[in-house]
Design a protein around this motif. Sequence first.
Motif, PDB file in Angstrom:
ATOM      1  N   VAL A   1       0.571  -1.190   0.200  1.00  0.00           N
ATOM      2  CA  VAL A   1       0.162  -0.269   0.092  1.00  0.00           C
ATOM      3  C   VAL A   1       0.892   0.931  -0.299  1.00  0.00           C
ATOM      4  O   VAL A   1       1.765   1.975   0.673  1.00  0.00           O
ATOM      5  CB  VAL A   1      -1.208  -0.179   1.389  1.00  0.00           C
ATOM      6  N   PRO A   2       0.943   2.000  -0.661  1.00  0.00           N
ATOM      7  CA  PRO A   2       1.074   3.716  -0.300  1.00  0.00           C
ATOM      8  C   PRO A   2       2.295   3.843   0.554  1.00  0.00           C
ATOM      9  O   PRO A   2       0.953   3.576   1.958  1.00  0.00           O
ATOM     10  CB  PRO A   2       0.220   4.551  -0.977  1.00  0.00           C
ATOM     11  N   LEU A   3       3.437   4.725   1.312  1.00  0.00           N
ATOM     12  CA  LEU A   3       3.708   4.331   2.422  1.00  0.00           C
ATOM     13  C   LEU A   3       4.396   6.033   2.233  1.00  0.00           C
ATOM     14  O   LEU A   3       4.823   6.698   1.621  1.00  0.00           O
ATOM     15  CB  LEU A   3       4.334   3.623   2.740  1.00  0.00           C
ATOM     16  N   PRO A   4       4.445   6.380   3.760  1.00  0.00           N
ATOM     17  CA  PRO A   4       5.230   7.974   3.364  1.00  0.00           C
ATOM     18  C   PRO A   4       7.044   7.999   3.301  1.00  0.00           C
ATOM     19  O   PRO A   4       7.055   6.082   3.378  1.00  0.00           O
ATOM     20  CB  PRO A   4       5.407   8.537   5.114  1.00  0.00           C
ATOM     21  N   ARG A   5       7.597   8.674   1.845  1.00  0.00           N
ATOM     22  CA  ARG A   5       8.808   8.266   1.423  1.00  0.00           C
ATOM     23  C   ARG A   5       8.940   8.130   2.639  1.00  0.00           C
ATOM     24  O   ARG A   5       9.210   8.955   3.670  1.00  0.00           O
ATOM     25  CB  ARG A   5       8.526   9.212   0.843  1.00  0.00           C
ATOM     26  N   PRO A   6      10.029   6.903   2.321  1.00  0.00           N
ATOM     27  CA  PRO A   6      11.386   6.940   2.902  1.00  0.00           C
ATOM     28  C   PRO A   6      13.030   7.914   3.374  1.00  0.00           C
ATOM     29  O   PRO A   6      12.551   8.606   2.443  1.00  0.00           O
ATOM     30  CB  PRO A   6      11.648   5.533   3.038  1.00  0.00           C
ATOM     31  N   LYS A   7      13.033   8.238   4.474  1.00  0.00           N
ATOM     32  CA  LYS A   7      14.065   9.145   5.148  1.00  0.00           C
ATOM     33  C   LYS A   7      15.310   8.766   4.858  1.00  0.00           C
ATOM     34  O   LYS A   7      16.102   9.863   4.311  1.00  0.00           O
ATOM     35  CB  LYS A   7      13.249   9.684   6.332  1.00  0.00           C
ATOM     36  N   ALA A   8      15.344   6.965   5.003  1.00  0.00           N
ATOM     37  CA  ALA A   8      16.813   7.105   4.257  1.00  0.00           C
ATOM     38  C   ALA A   8      17.376   6.775   3.343  1.00  0.00           C
ATOM     39  O   ALA A   8      17.080   6.874   2.485  1.00  0.00           O
ATOM     40  CB  ALA A   8      17.126   5.850   4.852  1.00  0.00           C
TER      41      ALA A   8
END
Length: 363
Positions: free
Chosen positions: A81-88
């Motif tokens: 499912v769509p997720l917040p964009r990863p920060k790493a």
Amino acid sequence: MPLPPLTGHHEVRRRLADAVRTDRLPQVLLVSGPAGVGKQRLALWLAQLVLCEHPGGDPCGSCRTCHLVDGLAHADLHWFVPLPRPKAGDADKAVEEVALALADAMEERRTKPLYSAPDGMASHSIASVRLLQQRAALTSVEGGRRVFILGDAERLVPQESSQEAANALLKLLEEPPTRSLFVLTAADPRRLLPTIRSRTVPIRLQRLTDAEVRGFLQSQVEPALAPQALDERVALGAGSIGEAVAAGEERGKALHAAEQLIEAALSGSAAVYERALKQTPWSARGEFTAVLDALADTLGEAARSAVGQAPRRPLPPSLARHRDPAALLQALDRVADAREAAAGNVNPQILLAVLGEELAEVL
Ligand SMILES: [Zn+2]
């Protein structure tokens, strides 16, 4: 909690079941249709159908595999499912981050199966595609088929920035691993890259009938809706369970705001009720009239309760103790006046301040 039942789409289900039975089910499907009609739910139904230990026209619903799918716990079912964009910044770390976020999202779906549309910023990032690729490269845990669902596939971020990830996804869809099934879902398939769309077999879902939406709300929404609220929600849903449920969330917010105002008015303290006013910014007029409707509804329920009838939903505690039907009817009258005034060009905040004072007086 088990998944809510799949509603409607009987003809599509029949065609898919036929295809499964005769071993002609394409390996890459694109399910499209209006928001909230059950595209991902259909994908989960199909997953259950192909994994079920008792093949037939419908998943049996009682075998171990069906239970695992129903609990979103089947090791060979991968729902993205769509997720917040990863920060790493590091690619491997970003994949780990996405895997954790996806596990959290699935846990949320298990506890709250009636989910709302994803946050506007959520997407299938390149890290999500890498995770999908990694999982697709593994072998089946249970020894049978593997199912990959990519919900809201139009949220795939444009892959130009990473040719490698784009190619990986295209290759995956072009030559899916044996005994794997990919189901993409999209409300607007035109927003998918044509190269991806061209690798899928389309399945189009239509809007549900009002009777289907009604049946779903009646069996799944708790606490049960009063007849009038049910009619409203069916109308607002316009053939979409998702829309009908979301309309309820708006109503939930309005009821909460109405309860806050009633509590403040009953406490009699001007400071409390000023605070209640400050907490709720009246940005949209529709939102404001929804609060007035919720006020009328809540006071009406309290009046029913005061004359000895069972309220159709729980009342705010201070109002539940209110046993004077005449006062409650007077309060209702004031709300009706405010509702009429709200149709004109008045400032909602002032109108609500006056109404709050009036309620404090009559209650
Ligand atoms: Zn089964």
